[in-house]
Design a protein around this motif. Structure first.
Motif, short mmCIF file in Angstrom:
data_model
loop_
_atom_site.label_atom_id
_atom_site.label_comp_id
_atom_site.label_asym_id
_atom_site.label_seq_id
_atom_site.Cartn_x
_atom_site.Cartn_y
_atom_site.Cartn_z
N MET A 1 -5.70 -28.16 -3.14
CA MET A 1 -4.95 -27.23 -2.32
C MET A 1 -3.61 -27.83 -1.92
O MET A 1 -2.61 -27.13 -1.90
CB MET A 1 -5.78 -26.87 -1.08
N ALA A 2 -3.60 -29.12 -1.59
CA ALA A 2 -2.37 -29.77 -1.20
C ALA A 2 -1.38 -29.81 -2.36
O ALA A 2 -0.17 -29.70 -2.17
CB ALA A 2 -2.65 -31.19 -0.72
N ARG A 3 -1.91 -29.91 -3.58
CA ARG A 3 -1.06 -29.92 -4.76
C ARG A 3 -0.30 -28.60 -4.89
O ARG A 3 0.89 -28.58 -5.21
CB ARG A 3 -1.93 -30.16 -5.99
N PHE A 4 -0.97 -27.48 -4.63
CA PHE A 4 -0.32 -26.17 -4.69
C PHE A 4 0.74 -26.02 -3.61
O PHE A 4 1.79 -25.42 -3.84
CB PHE A 4 -1.36 -25.04 -4.58
N LEU A 5 0.48 -26.55 -2.43
CA LEU A 5 1.47 -26.49 -1.35
C LEU A 5 2.71 -27.32 -1.70
O LEU A 5 3.83 -26.89 -1.42
CB LEU A 5 0.85 -26.97 -0.04
N ILE A 6 2.50 -28.47 -2.29
CA ILE A 6 3.63 -29.32 -2.67
C ILE A 6 4.45 -28.64 -3.76
O ILE A 6 5.69 -28.57 -3.70
CB ILE A 6 3.14 -30.71 -3.13
N ILE A 7 3.77 -28.09 -4.77
CA ILE A 7 4.48 -27.40 -5.86
C ILE A 7 5.19 -26.15 -5.32
O ILE A 7 6.35 -25.89 -5.67
CB ILE A 7 3.50 -27.04 -6.99
N GLY A 8 4.51 -25.40 -4.46
CA GLY A 8 5.14 -24.21 -3.85
C GLY A 8 6.34 -24.57 -3.00
O GLY A 8 7.37 -23.89 -3.04
N GLY A 9 6.23 -25.63 -2.23
CA GLY A 9 7.36 -26.08 -1.41
C GLY A 9 8.52 -26.54 -2.27
O GLY A 9 9.69 -26.24 -1.98
#
Length: 113
Positions: free
Chosen positions: A1-9
């Motif tokens: 989930m953190a990976r998606f937030l980093i990529i989205g950011g």
């Protein structure tokens, strides 16, 4: 989930920077609504929403731009449709006479002859 937030950011930052640069480099005639400065502030202060607003509302498309270039009646199909046949024939005769005059002027000026 953190990976998606980093990529989205990361994608949001890239979109934000692209929006700022695109807004800043466009000529003032391609900005719709408010001034160029106001659009830059909107994009900077509202990172993703400002960019979306810029691309949907503020930016004129290339074909929508009024460049201020005025075309002559011979280049405007709408003007040609409004002209009667007699007017078109008279315009053709005028252009042929002007072309003949220009040909006559340039005949003596050509050093290669």
């Amino acid at each position: 989930m953190a990976r998606f937030l980093i990529i989205g950011g990361f994608l949001a930052v890239v979109f934000w920077v692209y929006s700022i640069v695109d807004c800043a480099v466009q000529p003032a005639s391609r900005h719709r609504g408010v001034s160029k400065t106001a659009w830059v502030f909107i994009v900077v202060l509202l990172p993703v929403i400002g960019g979306i607003l810029w691309f949907t509302l503020g930016r004129l498309r290339r074909g929508d731009v009024d460049t201020g270039y005025v075309t002559g009646p011979d280049d405007d199909p709408e003007a040609l449709r409004r002209m009667s046949t007699a007017e078109q024939d008279a315009r053709i005769r005028e252009l042929e006479a002007e072309l003949a005059r220009l040909d006559d002027e340039s005949d003596g000026a050509d050093p290669r002859s």
